[in-house]
Design an enzyme around this catalytic site. Structure first.
Site, PDB file in Angstrom:
ATOM      1  N   LYS A 100      -5.717  -5.447   3.367  1.00 36.74           N
ATOM      2  CA  LYS A 100      -6.592  -4.299   3.144  1.00 36.74           C
ATOM      3  C   LYS A 100      -7.516  -4.525   1.951  1.00 36.74           C
ATOM      4  O   LYS A 100      -7.058  -4.781   0.845  1.00 36.74           O
ATOM      5  CB  LYS A 100      -5.738  -3.065   2.904  1.00 36.74           C
ATOM      6  N   CYS A 142      -6.070   4.674  -3.513  1.00 43.02           N
ATOM      7  CA  CYS A 142      -6.289   3.253  -3.212  1.00 43.02           C
ATOM      8  C   CYS A 142      -7.435   2.534  -3.933  1.00 43.02           C
ATOM      9  O   CYS A 142      -7.216   1.638  -4.741  1.00 43.02           O
ATOM     10  CB  CYS A 142      -6.503   3.097  -1.718  1.00 43.02           C
ATOM     11  N   SER A 166      -8.339   1.650   4.859  1.00 44.52           N
ATOM     12  CA  SER A 166      -6.968   2.048   5.177  1.00 44.52           C
ATOM     13  C   SER A 166      -6.713   1.963   6.678  1.00 44.52           C
ATOM     14  O   SER A 166      -7.638   2.117   7.494  1.00 44.52           O
ATOM     15  CB  SER A 166      -6.710   3.476   4.698  1.00 44.52           C
ATOM     16  N   ASP A 190       0.843  -1.200   0.000  1.00 41.44           N
ATOM     17  CA  ASP A 190       0.000   0.000   0.000  1.00 41.44           C
ATOM     18  C   ASP A 190       0.879   1.252   0.000  1.00 41.44           C
ATOM     19  O   ASP A 190       1.656   1.475   0.939  1.00 41.44           O
ATOM     20  CB  ASP A 190      -0.903  -0.023   1.234  1.00 41.44           C
ATOM     21  N   ASP A 191       0.768   2.055  -1.037  1.00 43.02           N
ATOM     22  CA  ASP A 191       1.533   3.312  -1.152  1.00 43.02           C
ATOM     23  C   ASP A 191       3.040   3.062  -1.248  1.00 43.02           C
ATOM     24  O   ASP A 191       3.833   3.912  -0.840  1.00 43.02           O
ATOM     25  CB  ASP A 191       1.262   4.256   0.040  1.00 43.02           C
ATOM     26  N   ASP A 206      -0.390  -0.186  -4.981  1.00 42.22           N
ATOM     27  CA  ASP A 206      -1.647   0.373  -5.497  1.00 42.22           C
ATOM     28  C   ASP A 206      -1.517   1.803  -6.011  1.00 42.22           C
ATOM     29  O   ASP A 206      -2.393   2.284  -6.728  1.00 42.22           O
ATOM     30  CB  ASP A 206      -2.753   0.291  -4.444  1.00 42.22           C
ATOM     31  N   ASN A 207      -0.461   2.492  -5.619  1.00 42.99           N
ATOM     32  CA  ASN A 207      -0.243   3.868  -6.098  1.00 42.99           C
ATOM     33  C   ASN A 207       1.129   4.319  -5.604  1.00 42.99           C
ATOM     34  O   ASN A 207       1.812   3.598  -4.867  1.00 42.99           O
ATOM     35  CB  ASN A 207      -1.343   4.824  -5.602  1.00 42.99           C
ATOM     36  N   HIS A 227       1.647   2.198   4.064  1.00 40.76           N
ATOM     37  CA  HIS A 227       0.656   3.273   4.241  1.00 40.76           C
ATOM     38  C   HIS A 227       0.798   3.837   5.655  1.00 40.76           C
ATOM     39  O   HIS A 227       1.088   3.104   6.584  1.00 40.76           O
ATOM     40  CB  HIS A 227      -0.744   2.682   4.030  1.00 40.76           C
ATOM     41  N   HIS A 237     -10.715  -2.342   1.122  1.00 42.92           N
ATOM     42  CA  HIS A 237     -11.010  -0.988   0.647  1.00 42.92           C
ATOM     43  C   HIS A 237     -11.908  -0.933  -0.590  1.00 42.92           C
ATOM     44  O   HIS A 237     -11.816  -0.016  -1.401  1.00 42.92           O
ATOM     45  CB  HIS A 237      -9.725  -0.167   0.386  1.00 42.92           C
ATOM     46  N   LYS A 272       1.835  10.232  -4.373  1.00 46.25           N
ATOM     47  CA  LYS A 272       0.468   9.718  -4.276  1.00 46.25           C
ATOM     48  C   LYS A 272      -0.541  10.866  -4.402  1.00 46.25           C
ATOM     49  O   LYS A 272      -0.338  11.935  -3.823  1.00 46.25           O
ATOM     50  CB  LYS A 272       0.286   9.037  -2.924  1.00 46.25           C
ATOM     51  N   ARG A 283      -7.552  -0.680  -6.689  1.00 49.02           N
ATOM     52  CA  ARG A 283      -7.829  -2.040  -6.221  1.00 49.02           C
ATOM     53  C   ARG A 283      -9.017  -2.660  -6.958  1.00 49.02           C
ATOM     54  O   ARG A 283      -9.026  -3.857  -7.264  1.00 49.02           O
ATOM     55  CB  ARG A 283      -8.079  -2.018  -4.703  1.00 49.02           C
TER      56      ARG A 283
HETATM   57 MG    MG Z   1      -2.644   3.134  -1.433  1.00 46.86          MG
END
Ligand code: MG
Length: 486
Positions: free
Chosen positions: A146, A90, A171, A50-51, A277-278, A225, A148, A293, A94
């Protein structure tokens, strides 16, 4: 149509290629026990950080963060240097990953957020997820981490094709941070310091339990994240701050997954994918790309991709061909010889030929979005921003995240990354709609060359206009926010 497609893929579990099965044969084959061929289809372990930034890994050039296990995964498989999220945050990414579709098609264009009153956003039941497609053809399906894609019961992972689930439904900075097992809250507040370790333990247990049948494990880490956290074994050990500690534990987790596959003698029969994811938040690294991000600069959109499948993907391959996260939907289905749902547009393409044989990108263009709104289009070396790549700016240098993870537990508050640790490049021509960048000559998007290349701008505008027509004809997600025209 959807019921027939499920029947077809159930037939595929019994040994026949999904695409050639005729419906009457299905009913008969579907009731038979799965044939041996089903067992030969690859397991799929899809690891999503994540991130995690494009520049956060050793194998992508980070000078200080140590990620030996992920680097090993890259050495043993293929690594793409121009792989993208369609949206720089996010949930829409996803949704794209699990459906193979641009977010405007599913309407999943916003982040569900229980502490901001966004409770109605979620992946519609009408979408077909990777888990549903694989389960219909005989795979065991499990998710850890996660989600989301909606936190109301009708949106739960267990309602979208996953046999089992352990994780946080959104998150790890959204209150209330609750750990959910199946559909039940089992921990509140969540001790986030031990989350990566506990997620890993569940993931290993899932693989062990399903060693004798094809399985799909979707392992979506909470880290890196914010708020960052690491267990005692990793806390203050990396020498690269709390971000480095969290990353070291995530790397350890990947190593554990690889070790388990080896111990179970499943390495050759398992496709392992690793991505994010980003782009990164503060403290991470874009590897010199502009932005972070939340922006449509490369730093917000470009992410690592590593794919390992011994015997099918040559070790050590790297490719700079552009590809995008919804491609993983089509790629996994192709690897599993499962037909994609035929009644809808699938934007992702099978990139196995790219990963295994160095084929060119299957995309004429990649389209990026800010929620439902198209924001940029990339074709070949060129990227046209159809909307300004960023709005406002990052918080001031004295900003401190006002949210504790659950209002009770404060995790290393003075060690969390701050705006002073901006993850990407910031110099360059001002952000504007209509800016064109040559990513080959200028990966940092610093020189707007639209004026010198009117033909390129025109070509990309035409590609964008074609997409806009689809966006406007699409369902509610596409209509909620009108696409911006140049
Ligand atoms: Mg993310």
């Amino acid at each position: 149509m959807r019921a027939l497609w499920f029947a077809i893929n159930l037939g595929a579990a019994c040994g026949a290629p999904a695409s050639v099965l005729a419906a009457p044969a299905l009913a008969a084959s579907a009731v038979r026990a799965p044939a041996a061929e089903a067992a030969e289809r690859p397991n799929v372990v899809l690891i999503l950080a994540d991130d995690l930034g494009w520049g956060d890994l050793g194998c992508y050039g980070h000078p200080r963060f140590k990620t030996p296990e992920i680097d090993r995964l890259a050495r043993e498989g293929a690594r793409l240097s121009q792989f993208y999220a369609p949206v720089p945050f996010c949930a829409p990414t996803r949704a794209s990953l699990l459906t193979g579709r641009s977010p405007f098609r599913s309407g999943m264009t916003r982040n569900p957020a229980p502490d901001a009153g966004v409770d109605d956003a979620g992946l519609p039941a009408s979408e077909v997820t990777l888990a549903e497609a694989l389960r219909a053809s005989g795979y065991a399906t499990a998710m850890v981490g996660k989600w989301h894609l909606g936190h109301r019961p009708e949106f739960f992972p267990t309602r979208h094709g996953f046999d089992e689930y352990l994780g946080i439904l959104y998150s790890n900075d959204m209150r209330p941070v609750q750990l959910v097992d199946g559909e039940k809250v089992v921990e509140y507040p969540v001790v986030q310091a031990t989350l990566t370790r506990r997620y890993t333990e569940r993931a290993l247990e899932v693989m062990e339990r399903h060693r004798d049948r094809p399985f799909f494990l979707y392992f979506a880490h909470a880290m890196p994240h914010k708020p960052l956290a690491a267990s005692e074994r990793f806390y203050k050990k990396s020498g690269a701050g709390l971000y480095g500690d969290a990353l070291a534990e995530l790397d350890w987790s990947v190593g554990q997954v690889l070790e388990k596959l080896k111990a179970l003698e499943l390495e050759e029969r398992t496709l392992v994918l690793f991505t994010s994811d980003n782009g990164p938040w503060f403290g991470g690294s874009t590897g010199g790309l502009r932005g972070m991000k939340g922006t449509a600069w490369e730093g917000g959109l470009r992410v690592p991709l590593i794919a390992r499948w011994p015997g099918r993907i040559p070790a050590g391959r790297t490719s700079g061909e552009p590809a995008i996260i919804m491609d993983l939907f089509a790629t996994v289905l192709a690897a599993a010889r499962v037909a994609a749902p035929p009644d809808r547009a699938i934007d992702g393409k099978d990139i196995l030929p790219l990963l295994s044989a160095g084929a060119p990108s299957p995309h004429e263009a990649l389209h990026f979005f800010a929620g439902a709104r198209p924001s940029a289009v990339r074709s070949g070396r060129w990227k046209l921003h159809v909307a300004p790549p960023e709005r406002g700016g990052p918080p001031g240098a004295d900003w401190v995240d006002p949210r504790a993870p659950d209002g009770v537990t404060l995790l290393a508050p003075y060690e969390q990354a701050r705006p002073g640790e901006y993850p990407g490049a910031r110099a360059g021509d001002p952000p504007r709609a209509g800016a064109l960048f040559d990513l080959e000559a200028d990966p940092g998007e610093s020189r707007d060359v639209a004026e010198g290349h009117p033909d390129v701008v025109e070509r990309l505008r035409r590609l964008h206009a074609r997409l806009l027509r689809e966006v406007e004809a699409a369902g509610p997600g596409g209509r909620q926010e009108k696409a911006r025209r140049l």
